[in-house]
Scaffold this motif. Sequence first.
Motif, PDB file in Angstrom:
ATOM      1  N   GLY A 286      -6.994  -5.590   1.231  1.00 39.05           N
ATOM      2  CA  GLY A 286      -5.780  -5.870   2.111  1.00 39.05           C
ATOM      3  C   GLY A 286      -5.715  -5.339   3.596  1.00 39.05           C
ATOM      4  N   LEU A 287      -6.420  -4.058   3.772  1.00 39.23           N
ATOM      5  CA  LEU A 287      -6.175  -3.699   5.176  1.00 39.23           C
ATOM      6  C   LEU A 287      -7.133  -4.514   6.153  1.00 39.23           C
ATOM      7  CD1 LEU A 287      -5.836   0.240   4.941  1.00 39.23           C
ATOM      8  CD2 LEU A 287      -4.142  -1.364   5.558  1.00 39.23           C
TER       9      LEU A 287
ATOM     10  N   GLY B 225      -5.383  -2.831  -6.519  1.00 39.68           N
ATOM     11  CA  GLY B 225      -5.693  -3.127  -5.324  1.00 39.68           C
ATOM     12  C   GLY B 225      -7.088  -3.926  -5.302  1.00 39.68           C
ATOM     13  N   THR B 226      -7.239  -4.788  -4.360  1.00 35.20           N
ATOM     14  CA  THR B 226      -8.648  -5.596  -4.324  1.00 35.20           C
ATOM     15  C   THR B 226      -9.526  -4.845  -3.420  1.00 35.20           C
ATOM     16  OG1 THR B 226      -7.883  -6.803  -2.482  1.00 35.20           O
ATOM     17  CG2 THR B 226      -7.689  -7.751  -4.553  1.00 35.20           C
ATOM     18  N   GLY B 227      -9.050  -4.008  -2.315  1.00 34.53           N
ATOM     19  CA  GLY B 227      -9.869  -3.430  -1.370  1.00 34.53           C
ATOM     20  C   GLY B 227      -9.996  -4.383  -0.223  1.00 34.53           C
TER      21      GLY B 227
ATOM     22  N   ILE C 144      -4.234  10.345   3.825  1.00 40.23           N
ATOM     23  CA  ILE C 144      -5.749   9.708   3.957  1.00 40.23           C
ATOM     24  C   ILE C 144      -6.759  10.776   4.508  1.00 40.23           C
ATOM     25  CG2 ILE C 144      -7.234   7.962   4.787  1.00 40.23           C
ATOM     26  CD1 ILE C 144      -4.789   6.352   4.870  1.00 40.23           C
TER      27      ILE C 144
ATOM     28  N   SER D 149       1.370   8.836   5.250  1.00 40.22           N
ATOM     29  CA  SER D 149       0.624   7.951   6.386  1.00 40.22           C
ATOM     30  C   SER D 149       1.635   7.334   7.183  1.00 40.22           C
ATOM     31  CB  SER D 149      -0.427   7.104   5.764  1.00 40.22           C
ATOM     32  OG  SER D 149      -0.967   7.844   4.601  1.00 40.22           O
TER      33      SER D 149
ATOM     34  N   LEU E  62     -11.378   2.594   7.131  1.00 41.06           N
ATOM     35  CA  LEU E  62     -10.492   2.120   6.211  1.00 41.06           C
ATOM     36  C   LEU E  62     -10.280   0.777   6.300  1.00 41.06           C
ATOM     37  CD1 LEU E  62      -8.446   4.105   4.618  1.00 41.06           C
ATOM     38  CD2 LEU E  62      -6.741   3.644   6.593  1.00 41.06           C
TER      39      LEU E  62
ATOM     40  N   SER F 124      -7.360   3.299  -6.352  1.00 40.90           N
ATOM     41  CA  SER F 124      -7.070   2.113  -6.051  1.00 40.90           C
ATOM     42  C   SER F 124      -7.181   0.863  -6.757  1.00 40.90           C
ATOM     43  CB  SER F 124      -8.243   1.828  -4.741  1.00 40.90           C
ATOM     44  OG  SER F 124      -8.238   0.418  -4.359  1.00 40.90           O
TER      45      SER F 124
ATOM     46  N   TYR G 266       0.351   3.740  -2.943  1.00 38.38           N
ATOM     47  CA  TYR G 266      -0.238   5.299  -2.617  1.00 38.38           C
ATOM     48  C   TYR G 266       0.855   6.494  -2.307  1.00 38.38           C
ATOM     49  CZ  TYR G 266      -4.111   2.528  -2.452  1.00 38.38           C
ATOM     50  OH  TYR G 266      -5.100   1.415  -2.913  1.00 38.38           O
TER      51      TYR G 266
ATOM     52  N   ASP H 189       5.167   6.278   5.010  1.00 39.27           N
ATOM     53  CA  ASP H 189       5.152   6.864   3.689  1.00 39.27           C
ATOM     54  C   ASP H 189       5.183   8.394   3.554  1.00 39.27           C
ATOM     55  OD1 ASP H 189       2.777   7.526   2.948  1.00 39.27           O
ATOM     56  OD2 ASP H 189       2.072   5.357   3.222  1.00 39.27           O
TER      57      ASP H 189
ATOM     58  N   ASN I 142       0.914  -1.180  -0.076  1.00 37.41           N
ATOM     59  CA  ASN I 142       0.070   0.206   0.025  1.00 37.41           C
ATOM     60  C   ASN I 142       1.026   1.251   0.044  1.00 37.41           C
ATOM     61  OD1 ASN I 142      -2.306  -1.067   0.080  1.00 37.41           O
ATOM     62  ND2 ASN I 142      -2.840  -0.757   2.155  1.00 37.41           N
TER      63      ASN I 142
ATOM     64  N   TYR J  47     -13.633  -1.038   1.258  1.00 39.41           N
ATOM     65  CA  TYR J  47     -13.590   0.253   1.405  1.00 39.41           C
ATOM     66  C   TYR J  47     -12.624   0.861   0.757  1.00 39.41           C
ATOM     67  CZ  TYR J  47     -13.531   4.947   3.144  1.00 39.41           C
ATOM     68  OH  TYR J  47     -13.708   6.397   2.975  1.00 39.41           O
ATOM     69  N   ARG J  48     -12.565   1.945  -0.226  1.00 41.50           N
ATOM     70  CA  ARG J  48     -11.610   2.441  -0.756  1.00 41.50           C
ATOM     71  C   ARG J  48     -11.710   4.096  -0.751  1.00 41.50           C
ATOM     72  NH1 ARG J  48     -12.898  -1.769  -4.816  1.00 41.50           N
ATOM     73  NH2 ARG J  48     -11.111  -2.844  -5.205  1.00 41.50           N
ATOM     74  N   VAL J  49     -10.660   4.928  -0.299  1.00 43.55           N
ATOM     75  CA  VAL J  49     -10.548   6.298  -0.268  1.00 43.55           C
ATOM     76  C   VAL J  49     -11.130   6.839  -1.779  1.00 43.55           C
ATOM     77  CG1 VAL J  49      -9.592   8.559   0.571  1.00 43.55           C
ATOM     78  CG2 VAL J  49      -9.192   6.481   1.623  1.00 43.55           C
TER      79      VAL J  49
ATOM     80  N   PHE K 134       1.257   3.670   9.323  1.00 41.68           N
ATOM     81  CA  PHE K 134       0.385   2.599  10.060  1.00 41.68           C
ATOM     82  C   PHE K 134       1.145   1.919  11.143  1.00 41.68           C
ATOM     83  CE2 PHE K 134      -3.373   1.861   7.350  1.00 41.68           C
ATOM     84  CZ  PHE K 134      -3.002   2.812   6.241  1.00 41.68           C
TER      85      PHE K 134
HETATM   86  P1  ADP Z   1      -6.512  -1.468  -1.609  1.00 39.77           P
HETATM   87  O1  ADP Z   1      -6.321  -2.742  -2.300  1.00 39.77           O
HETATM   88  O2  ADP Z   1      -7.565  -0.769  -2.448  1.00 39.77           O
HETATM   89  O3  ADP Z   1      -5.279  -0.988  -1.340  1.00 39.77           O
HETATM   90  P2  ADP Z   1      -6.722  -1.662   1.310  1.00 39.77           P
HETATM   91  O4  ADP Z   1      -7.552  -2.541   2.003  1.00 39.77           O
HETATM   92  O5  ADP Z   1      -5.296  -2.020   1.314  1.00 39.77           O
HETATM   93  O6  ADP Z   1      -7.246  -1.860  -0.251  1.00 39.77           O
HETATM   94  O7  ADP Z   1      -6.887  -0.413   1.523  1.00 39.77           O
HETATM   95  C1  ADP Z   1      -7.940   0.609   1.580  1.00 39.77           C
HETATM   96  C2  ADP Z   1      -7.780   1.721   0.968  1.00 39.77           C
HETATM   97  O8  ADP Z   1      -7.108   2.721   2.081  1.00 39.77           O
HETATM   98  C3  ADP Z   1      -7.326   2.178  -0.187  1.00 39.77           C
HETATM   99  O9  ADP Z   1      -8.033   2.133  -1.223  1.00 39.77           O
HETATM  100  C4  ADP Z   1      -6.587   3.325   0.049  1.00 39.77           C
HETATM  101  O10 ADP Z   1      -7.454   4.425  -0.362  1.00 39.77           O
HETATM  102  C5  ADP Z   1      -6.314   3.473   1.487  1.00 39.77           C
HETATM  103  N1  ADP Z   1      -4.959   3.448   1.654  1.00 39.77           N
HETATM  104  C6  ADP Z   1      -4.253   2.152   2.054  1.00 39.77           C
HETATM  105  N2  ADP Z   1      -3.151   2.504   2.471  1.00 39.77           N
HETATM  106  C7  ADP Z   1      -2.785   3.874   2.142  1.00 39.77           C
HETATM  107  C8  ADP Z   1      -1.629   4.462   2.446  1.00 39.77           C
HETATM  108  N3  ADP Z   1      -0.231   4.066   2.703  1.00 39.77           N
HETATM  109  N4  ADP Z   1      -1.814   5.952   1.828  1.00 39.77           N
HETATM  110  C9  ADP Z   1      -2.830   6.215   1.403  1.00 39.77           C
HETATM  111  N5  ADP Z   1      -4.011   5.501   1.233  1.00 39.77           N
HETATM  112  C10 ADP Z   1      -3.926   4.414   1.675  1.00 39.77           C
END
Ligand code: ADP
Length: 457
Positions: free
Chosen positions: A421-422, A417-419, A392, A446, A400, A412, A363, A387, A359, A405-407, A448
């Motif tokens: 991961g988190l 991305g599959t949405g 976000i 961001s 998140l 994404s 991003y 990073d 991620n 959920y995707r911002v 984490f």
């Molecule tokens: P995706 O596969 O879309 O990355 P995730 O579940 O990994 O799905 O992440 C969900 C959403 O969180 C992403 O679509 C993105 O909008 C936001 N996101 C995750 N990691 C970051 C990051 N390091 N910087 C900015 N936005 C992030």
Amino acid sequence: MRYIFKKPLFPYVIGIFVLVLLTGLVLSQLTSDYIILFSVLFVEFVVLIIMLLHVFDRYMKPIKKVTKTVNELVKGNYRARIHHNSSGSVGELSNKVNILARNLSELTIQEDMHEKQLTTVIDNTESGLVLIDEKGYIHLVNRKFVSMFGKTPKDYKGYLYYDVLDNEKIHNLVQQTFLYEENVKESFTQIIDFNKKYIQIVGAPIFNERRILKGAVLVFYDITELKKLELMRKDFVANVSHELKTPITSIKGFAETLIESKENNPEVLDKFHKIIFDESERLQLLIQDLLTLSNLEKSEFELKVTEFDLVKVVDEVVAIIGQQAKMKKLNLTVDIENKLMIKADKEQIKQVLINLLANAVSYTPENGEIKLEVKKTEEYIHVSIKDTGIGIEKNAIPRLFERFYRVDKARSRNTGGTGLGLAIVKHIVEVHDGKISVDSEINKGSTFHVYIPTNLS
Ligand code: ADP
């Protein structure tokens, strides 16, 4: 002698006096010696008074005490007792009254206890309860009901249900329960503390032993969590279908074009083949992520906890992600001790690091920085992935970790991305009894933070 002039003895004393006078009259006919006459009368008077006092002390006084005690018992004072050492039938009567009083007081204690137990059970049930009699008067409301509908029990008890409950659905339910004399179900929404709650209500009729309707019990269940789960499940199915539909439509469309257009320009063909390959890879990724999530959610899921060197796992992950970082000219640095032993599920921890680092790469615009830092405290192993990416929005952070959920949806998807991961990361951290949090600022980057407990067994 102090008893003599007390009210109950007074008539007897008068009686004795009259008797002595009569004896005096009779004796005065037989003798004219006044000394003898008065001596006899005095002795008679004293003897009769002593007898009266004896009778009073032995029989009348204890009976008076028994009457007093029985009166107290009738009034509900079951602690009243007779303290008198009498023998014979009066003594037996006193004893029996004392036993009766003791039994009554034991019964009341038991009754009190049962009532308290019942009230505790009723008040602590997770459902709201209301008891209505056959005329519609409320006799009981429990604590849960009051917490659902506000006010205090006094505002409901003794009132007609339709005067204090203003929900039409409750009125209908009560009427139907009385009319059909069987259980009736209904549900409605209610705003409680500014939150929308889903309430299910069941009305159950109450009958006496002759099957005559005596009232109804209303049971209120808060089914908000169930509704939420139902909604989540529906959303999830809709989301999965949507996520699958996009690559499948794309694969099908390009494959059809390839079949029908008889295209032989190698460049166009290559482009189409690449799209089909990319989309099928996306599908594979999505299915993999879905399987990972469903495995983590299985009730029989068990962590394979081993003790391993986290440095080695970080090296492996950096080797995988480093390639992608290099392609985007990102500076990926690692700050970790030379050796850091950790007790956890190795593969799952690797997955967490891969998802978070991937991620960070996705991003963060070109020439950015990514830093992986690991610190060990007494309680936790703290992994932070920082990073200098797009950041976000504050209001997006609480959502998140939701699935899909995707911002920024378009961005994404473009990153592949599959949405999920988190959502996977959060699940893994939670099954390790750990915590995860995010600090982020738009256009600055961001961080984490993952905390894995050190005492995991
Ligand atoms: P995706 O596969 O879309 O990355 P995730 O579940 O990994 O799905 O992440 C969900 C959403 O969180 C992403 O679509 C993105 O909008 C936001 N996101 C995750 N990691 C970051 C990051 N390091 N910087 C900015 N936005 C992030």
